[in-house]
Enzyme design. Structure first.
Site, PDB file in Angstrom:
ATOM      1  N   CYS A   1       0.895  -0.891  -0.012  1.00 39.78           N
ATOM      2  CA  CYS A   1      -0.063   0.186   0.044  1.00 39.78           C
ATOM      3  C   CYS A   1       0.763   1.256  -0.115  1.00 39.78           C
ATOM      4  O   CYS A   1       0.468   2.487  -0.011  1.00 39.78           O
ATOM      5  CB  CYS A   1      -0.756  -0.206   1.028  1.00 39.78           C
TER       6      CYS A   1
ATOM      7  N   ASN B   1     -10.570  -0.481  -0.111  1.00 46.45           N
ATOM      8  CA  ASN B   1      -8.847   0.121   0.310  1.00 46.45           C
ATOM      9  C   ASN B   1      -8.487  -0.129  -1.360  1.00 46.45           C
ATOM     10  O   ASN B   1      -8.416  -1.943  -1.330  1.00 46.45           O
ATOM     11  CB  ASN B   1      -8.699  -1.269   1.228  1.00 46.45           C
TER      12      ASN B   1
ATOM     13  N   HIS C   1      -3.231   6.657   2.895  1.00 47.21           N
ATOM     14  CA  HIS C   1      -4.441   5.861   3.234  1.00 47.21           C
ATOM     15  C   HIS C   1      -5.294   5.293   3.036  1.00 47.21           C
ATOM     16  O   HIS C   1      -5.176   5.436   4.109  1.00 47.21           O
ATOM     17  CB  HIS C   1      -2.654   4.344   2.891  1.00 47.21           C
TER      18      HIS C   1
HETATM   19  N1  ACO Z   1     -18.364  -9.564   8.720  1.00 48.03           N
HETATM   20  C1  ACO Z   1     -19.011  -9.394  10.163  1.00 48.03           C
HETATM   21  N2  ACO Z   1     -17.672 -10.370  10.970  1.00 48.03           N
HETATM   22  C2  ACO Z   1     -16.916 -10.141  10.494  1.00 48.03           C
HETATM   23  C3  ACO Z   1     -16.314  -9.604   9.769  1.00 48.03           C
HETATM   24  C4  ACO Z   1     -16.809  -8.926   8.555  1.00 48.03           C
HETATM   25  N3  ACO Z   1     -17.000  -8.919   7.131  1.00 48.03           N
HETATM   26  N4  ACO Z   1     -14.366  -9.686   9.364  1.00 48.03           N
HETATM   27  C5  ACO Z   1     -14.357 -10.508  10.499  1.00 48.03           C
HETATM   28  N5  ACO Z   1     -15.492 -10.694  11.863  1.00 48.03           N
HETATM   29  C6  ACO Z   1     -16.220 -11.021  13.068  1.00 48.03           C
HETATM   30  C7  ACO Z   1     -14.446 -11.680  13.294  1.00 48.03           C
HETATM   31  O1  ACO Z   1     -15.023 -13.435  13.152  1.00 48.03           O
HETATM   32  C8  ACO Z   1     -14.224 -11.276  14.748  1.00 48.03           C
HETATM   33  O2  ACO Z   1     -15.393 -12.356  15.443  1.00 48.03           O
HETATM   34  P1  ACO Z   1     -15.391 -13.328  16.329  1.00 48.03           P
HETATM   35  O3  ACO Z   1     -14.852 -12.560  17.768  1.00 48.03           O
HETATM   36  O4  ACO Z   1     -16.747 -14.340  16.449  1.00 48.03           O
HETATM   37  O5  ACO Z   1     -13.922 -14.043  16.818  1.00 48.03           O
HETATM   38  C9  ACO Z   1     -15.102 -10.654  15.357  1.00 48.03           C
HETATM   39  O6  ACO Z   1     -15.894  -9.538  13.499  1.00 48.03           O
HETATM   40  C10 ACO Z   1     -14.379  -8.972  15.521  1.00 48.03           C
HETATM   41  O7  ACO Z   1     -13.153  -9.235  14.622  1.00 48.03           O
HETATM   42  P2  ACO Z   1     -11.908  -8.479  15.040  1.00 48.03           P
HETATM   43  O8  ACO Z   1     -11.234  -9.007  13.623  1.00 48.03           O
HETATM   44  O9  ACO Z   1     -11.830  -8.778  16.495  1.00 48.03           O
HETATM   45  O10 ACO Z   1     -12.538  -7.088  14.469  1.00 48.03           O
HETATM   46  P3  ACO Z   1     -11.943  -5.674  14.556  1.00 48.03           P
HETATM   47  O11 ACO Z   1     -12.820  -4.643  15.753  1.00 48.03           O
HETATM   48  O12 ACO Z   1     -10.714  -5.752  14.619  1.00 48.03           O
HETATM   49  O13 ACO Z   1     -12.178  -5.358  13.069  1.00 48.03           O
HETATM   50  C11 ACO Z   1     -10.888  -4.424  11.208  1.00 48.03           C
HETATM   51  C12 ACO Z   1     -11.905  -5.993  12.045  1.00 48.03           C
HETATM   52  C13 ACO Z   1     -11.897  -3.936  10.711  1.00 48.03           C
HETATM   53  C14 ACO Z   1     -10.623  -5.825  10.097  1.00 48.03           C
HETATM   54  C15 ACO Z   1     -10.388  -4.032  11.612  1.00 48.03           C
HETATM   55  O14 ACO Z   1      -8.995  -4.845  12.715  1.00 48.03           O
HETATM   56  C16 ACO Z   1      -8.549  -3.288  11.198  1.00 48.03           C
HETATM   57  O15 ACO Z   1      -9.528  -2.677  10.590  1.00 48.03           O
HETATM   58  N6  ACO Z   1      -7.503  -3.187  10.716  1.00 48.03           N
HETATM   59  C17 ACO Z   1      -7.225  -3.027   9.722  1.00 48.03           C
HETATM   60  C18 ACO Z   1      -7.094  -3.582   8.827  1.00 48.03           C
HETATM   61  C19 ACO Z   1      -5.836  -3.388   7.587  1.00 48.03           C
HETATM   62  O16 ACO Z   1      -6.734  -1.717   7.258  1.00 48.03           O
HETATM   63  N7  ACO Z   1      -6.326  -3.334   6.349  1.00 48.03           N
HETATM   64  C20 ACO Z   1      -5.296  -2.955   5.387  1.00 48.03           C
HETATM   65  C21 ACO Z   1      -4.765  -2.650   5.110  1.00 48.03           C
HETATM   66  S1  ACO Z   1      -3.785  -3.280   4.096  1.00 48.03           S
HETATM   67  C22 ACO Z   1      -3.357  -3.035   3.381  1.00 48.03           C
HETATM   68  O17 ACO Z   1      -3.594  -1.613   2.889  1.00 48.03           O
HETATM   69  C23 ACO Z   1      -2.523  -2.945   1.669  1.00 48.03           C
END
Ligand code: ACO
Length: 332
Positions: free
Chosen positions: A120, A289, A259
């Site tokens: 990214c 993204n 980003h």
């Molecule tokens: N829909 C519904 N539930 C979901 C989804 C979804 N799409 N995805 C995950 N969940 C569930 C998980 O399974 C988990 O369930 P569990 O508690 O029963 O195990 C629950 O939601 C919570 O999951 P977390 O991972 O704890 O959720 P979080 O609040 O951390 O949000 C997220 C997840 C949005 C991915 C967050 O961690 C985030 O934004 N991280 C940064 C990731 C990012 O930006 N990546 C891209 C960068 S990479 C790049 O740019 C190349």
């Protein structure tokens, strides 16, 4: 003694362009594909929809369309280009580079061309590289592109990742400018020790000795929470570095283009830096993204909306797989 008297020249953006696939995939449609909800995606990420490529909208084709628009804005032709540089991790071919395909399609026969992989951060890394070339030869015209079709690199059954990404391309024509304008500072970082937080295997190879049992296919794998934490911490650190390097105060910043990975990451970053939220340009709501394409798409949008005026201070920052991160300050 410097080799050239031009080392104080700065890279300056002469024109911007962007291109997005026609098809829009909404959160509502994703609800029918994996166990998720518009509510979950919107509140956790800020994303409502993303563009997904169809036939004829491969990475190089989107890149070429964005480049043509940037050339038009700059008042240049493909033959004026000396270099085409593409930040991408999702080109349709491993060889030739996406940049060579763009060079062919544009007919930019005077340009050399290559890709760079900084995930990214591809656009920021590319801008820094363009700046280095322009210190040596300020008259160069460099087409810098960030282009991705991550729809081809996510596992559409993995709700942890497939809801996050979208396809698109953004481009800038960069050339030398007088000191005091253009890119004022850039600071890049990488830490390969963190690669397991965010990675994508390559296609399975034909040499069994090199087969990787872990490789389940060339899909993005991510530890969301850890990525979130490092993203805020690392981007905040590099923003502070470039501000210190230039002596520019936070209240002098007209716009910050981070980003576009996640609205909550951007909010935390701004809070951490004590920069007002309204200074951030945010468009991931519509595009998700788009990895290396996210900053140049946002830059082109802001530019075409007339939000940037000569002399404005612009702050760019990114993080991505590698781990890579960095920031740049530009006087528009
Ligand atoms: N829909 C519904 N539930 C979901 C989804 C979804 N799409 N995805 C995950 N969940 C569930 C998980 O399974 C988990 O369930 P569990 O508690 O029963 O195990 C629950 O939601 C919570 O999951 P977390 O991972 O704890 O959720 P979080 O609040 O951390 O949000 C997220 C997840 C949005 C991915 C967050 O961690 C985030 O934004 N991280 C940064 C990731 C990012 O930006 N990546 C891209 C960068 S990479 C790049 O740019 C190349």
């Amino acid at each position: 003694m410097p080799l050239l008297p031009t080392d104080k020249m700065k890279s300056f953006i002469l024109g911007t362009g962007s291109a997005l696939p026609v098809r829009i995939l909404t959160n509502a449609e994703l609800e029918t594909m994996v166990e998720t909800s518009d509510e979950w995606i919107s509140t956790r990420t800020g994303i409502k929809s993303r563009h997904i490529s169809g036939a004829g909208e491969e990475t190089s084709k989107l890149a070429g369309r964005a480049a043509a628009k940037a050339l038009e804005m700059a008042g240049l032709t493909p033959l004026d280009l000396d270099l085409i540089l593409v930040g991408t991790i999702s080109s349709e071919m491993s060889m030739p580079s996406c940049a060579c395909l763009v060079q062919k399609d544009l007919g930019a026969k005077n340009a050399f061309a290559y890709d760079l992989n900084a995930a990214c951060c591809g656009f920021l890394y590319g801008l820094d590289m363009a700046d280095s070339y322009l210190c040596r030869r300020p008259e160069m015209k460099i087409m810098l592109i960030g282009a991705e079709t991550l729809s081809s690199r996510v596992d559409w059954q993995d709700r942890n990742t497939c809801v996050l990404f979208g396809d698109g391309a953004g481009a800038c024509v960069v050339s030398g400018a007088a000191p005091g304008s253009g890119m004022l500072a850039s600071k890049l970082h990488a830490d390969g020790n963190l690669y397991k937080l965010l990675y994508m295997d390559s296609a399975r190879g034909m040499n069994p000795a090199l087969a990787n049992a872990r490789n389940q296919g060339a899909f993005i794998k991510m530890s969301g929470r850890d990525v979130f934490k490092y993203a805020v911490r690392t981007m905040a650190g590099s923003v502070k570095e470039v501000l210190a390097q230039t002596g520019i105060k936070k209240d002098e910043i007209k716009m910050i283009i981070p980003h576009q990975a996640n609205r909550r990451i951007i909010n935390s970053l701004l809070e951490h830096l004590a920069i007002p939220a309204e200074k951030a340009y945010v468009n991931m709501t519509k595009y998700g993204n788009t990895s290396a394409a996210s900053i140049p798409i946002a830059l082109d949008e802001a530019n075409r909306k007339g939000l940037l005026e000569p002399g404005d201070i612009l702050l760019l920052c990114a993080f991505g797989g590698g781990f890579t991160w960095g920031a740049a300050v530009i006087r528009w």
